[in-house]
Design a protein around this motif. Structure first.
Motif, PDB file in Angstrom:
ATOM      1  N   GLN A   1       0.907  -1.181  -0.132  1.00  0.00           N
ATOM      2  CA  GLN A   1       0.065   0.127   0.034  1.00  0.00           C
ATOM      3  C   GLN A   1       0.914   1.304  -0.163  1.00  0.00           C
ATOM      4  OE1 GLN A   1      -2.802  -0.069   3.255  1.00  0.00           O
ATOM      5  NE2 GLN A   1      -4.061  -1.776   2.341  1.00  0.00           N
TER       6      GLN A   1
ATOM      7  N   ARG B   1       0.625   5.619   0.027  1.00  0.00           N
ATOM      8  CA  ARG B   1      -0.128   7.129   0.077  1.00  0.00           C
ATOM      9  C   ARG B   1       0.725   7.985  -0.267  1.00  0.00           C
ATOM     10  NH1 ARG B   1      -2.899   4.010   4.162  1.00  0.00           N
ATOM     11  NH2 ARG B   1      -4.947   4.581   4.391  1.00  0.00           N
TER      12      ARG B   1
ATOM     13  N   THR C   1      -3.134   6.949  -4.063  1.00  0.00           N
ATOM     14  CA  THR C   1      -3.182   5.890  -3.266  1.00  0.00           C
ATOM     15  C   THR C   1      -3.007   4.465  -4.094  1.00  0.00           C
ATOM     16  OG1 THR C   1      -5.196   5.273  -2.974  1.00  0.00           O
ATOM     17  CG2 THR C   1      -4.617   7.098  -1.605  1.00  0.00           C
TER      18      THR C   1
ATOM     19  N   SER D   1      -2.748   0.085  -4.065  1.00  0.00           N
ATOM     20  CA  SER D   1      -2.961  -1.376  -3.764  1.00  0.00           C
ATOM     21  C   SER D   1      -4.228  -1.021  -2.625  1.00  0.00           C
ATOM     22  CB  SER D   1      -1.786  -1.852  -3.001  1.00  0.00           C
ATOM     23  OG  SER D   1      -0.701  -1.936  -4.057  1.00  0.00           O
ATOM     24  N   ILE D   2      -5.059  -0.276  -2.674  1.00  0.00           N
ATOM     25  CA  ILE D   2      -6.269  -0.483  -1.571  1.00  0.00           C
ATOM     26  C   ILE D   2      -7.503  -0.430  -2.579  1.00  0.00           C
ATOM     27  CG2 ILE D   2      -7.304   0.791   0.145  1.00  0.00           C
ATOM     28  CD1 ILE D   2      -4.444   2.178   0.554  1.00  0.00           C
TER      29      ILE D   2
ATOM     30  N   ILE E   1     -10.787   3.991   1.015  1.00  0.00           N
ATOM     31  CA  ILE E   1      -9.933   4.705   0.641  1.00  0.00           C
ATOM     32  C   ILE E   1     -10.291   5.983   0.090  1.00  0.00           C
ATOM     33  CG2 ILE E   1      -9.002   3.942  -1.411  1.00  0.00           C
ATOM     34  CD1 ILE E   1      -6.605   5.009   1.169  1.00  0.00           C
TER      35      ILE E   1
END
Ligand code: ATP
Ligand code: MG
Length: 425
Positions: free
Chosen positions: A102, A104, A132, A134-135, A140
């Motif tokens: 993940q 950000r 962002t 991988s979410i 998110i």
């Protein structure tokens, strides 16, 4: 005299007097992003043209008409970046960062689009953004929205409304595309030239047309919401549930499609009526397709981007802009050896007070004319090293904005004295 050269049409200098509000915006944004755990990324302003053609989509206004593209000396086609998302993905892939971990990230910087310049629309403009990776979930997306909402609050800005929509999965979009093509085919005569071309290549983009003559047709077009599958509906419901529970008002706008091709599921815009025609201050959403499109393994991605110039206008219009402020201290000098002594004292003060904003007068002149410059500098305090003071080993201290008596202080005590007057600067 030689002819004065002018700045390029649609581009602007941000002069020193304009800077306080820009610092306010950018400082607040950095503090905000970091408070949500986002880390900054900076990518080059120039990229290969192919990056934007592959990501934004060859059949978009941006790539078709708005890019600053040129051949460099090696004959490679390069472009000034029209937006930053594609570059962030490229950089993340190149650094091997986008393999399930993940991330950000936030960015800030200039973008370039050859658009028709008007208020709120420029050829070089600035964006503040967040991305962002991988979410997968609506969590998110909600976070990105909450972050923007908090930004408006921290800046003290009112009247920015949130519009959201779901574009659904790529499957939904494919299905909707068919429905849309059928609809516009029935109305080919009413389509403008751009839209006719897009009917074959990118019909969803017709919905994003800014042409006023097309608006009635677009209003009556089928909406994507009716083509959403259950999974896409659940995703969107989760988002609206979080927004409801965190108290963020929103409006579902079924016409919201966003200009760029890589979006899916949630798209959102923050819009204000206070800026006239160019009222979108922030746009974002989920763009899962992009990482794979740029050569990575399929990955989840969501982000937003804000227009700095439009936010600066709002801060100024709503009286929320930070005031310009001058320096703390202006140091004047007159007489033999006074310049070197002034620089010595100034450097000693800077050693002890690294944040002190101290202007040392340069260019000579009478104390009277130096005093006028001190006043204009906005300084709170003038320190005067005249012949009498040099003789006595003192400095005269004059308050320029307060009704306080002038003082005579020992040069050896200048640091203690300034620190107590100005705080541990
Ligand atoms: P618009 O519909 O206003 O053309 P867009 O959909 O092209 O916006 P994005 O690519 O999503 O805009 O960019 C995000 C934000 O950047 C916009 O919401 C806007 O605030 C700002 N922006 C975009 N283009 C310009 C421009 N030419 N001049 C100033 N700000 C801009
Ligand atoms: Mg645009």
């Amino acid at each position: 005299m030689a002819e004065l050269l002018q700045v390029i049409r649609g581009m602007h200098d941000i002069l020193p007097a304009d800077m306080p509000v820009w610092h306010q915006l950018e400082d607040e944004y950095r503090a905000l992003a970091e408070s949500y755990g986002y880390r900054q990324i900076r990518t080059p302003i120039v990229e290969k043209t192919a990056l934007f053609a592959r990501s934004i989509g060859a059949v978009t206004d941006i790539v078709e008409k708005e890019m600053y593209s040129f051949e460099d000396r090696n004959g490679d086609s390069l472009s000034l970046r029209p937006e930053n998302t594609a570059s962030v993905v490229r950089a993340g892939l190149q650094a091997g960062m986008l393999q399930d971990q993940q991330h950000r990230m936030w960015y800030c910087g200039p973008m370039f689009r050859h658009e028709r310049p008007q208020k709120g629309r420029y050829r070089q403009f600035h964006q503040l953004g967040a991305e962002t990776f991988s979410i997968a979930g609506a969590d998110i997306e909600a976070e990105l929205i909450l972050m923007a909402a908090r930004f408006w609050k921290r800046l003290g800005l009112d009247e920015i409304d949130l519009q959201i929509n779901s574009l659904g999965s790529s499957e939904c979009r494919r299905r909707f595309r068919g429905i849309l093509v059928d609809y516009f085919r029935d109305h080919t005569a009413a389509l403008d030239e751009d839209s006719r071309r897009r009917l074959e290549t990118n019909p969803l983009r017709i919905l994003d047309s800014k042409n006023p003559d097309m608006q009635a047709l677009i209003e009556a077009a089928p909406v994507l919401g009716d083509s959403l599958d259950q999974e896409s509906r659940d995703h969107f419901d989760e988002l609206t549930d979080i927004l409801d529970k965190t108290g963020v008002p929103y409006q579902v706008n079924q016409r919201l499609v966003r200009g760029l091709d890589y979006y899916c599921h949630t798209v959102f815009e923050w819009v204000t009526e206070t800026l006239g025609a160019q009222g979108t201050v922030c746009g974002g959403g989920r763009y899962d397709a992009l990482v794979e499109q740029l050569g990575g393994k399929p990955n989840y991605a969501a982000g937003f981007s804000m227009g700095s110039e439009r936010l600066v206008s709002m801060l100024l219009d709503q009286g929320k802009a930070r005031e310009a402020d001058g320096c703390d201290v202006y140091l004047l000098m007159r007489g033999a050896n006074s310049v070197a002594l002034a620089q010595q004292l100034a450097e000693a003060m800077r050693d002890h007070m690294p944040r002190l904003r101290l202007v040392v007068h340069a260019g000579g002149g009478s104390l009277k004319s130096q005093m006028r410059k001190a006043d204009k500098s906005g300084a709170r305090i003038a320190l005067i090293l005249g012949e009498a003071e040099i003789e006595a080993g003192t400095v005269a201290l004059k308050f320029l904005r307060e009704d306080r008596p002038q003082a005579e202080i020992l040069q050896s005590e200048i640091i203690t004295c300034m620190a107590s007057l100005l705080g541990s600067n």
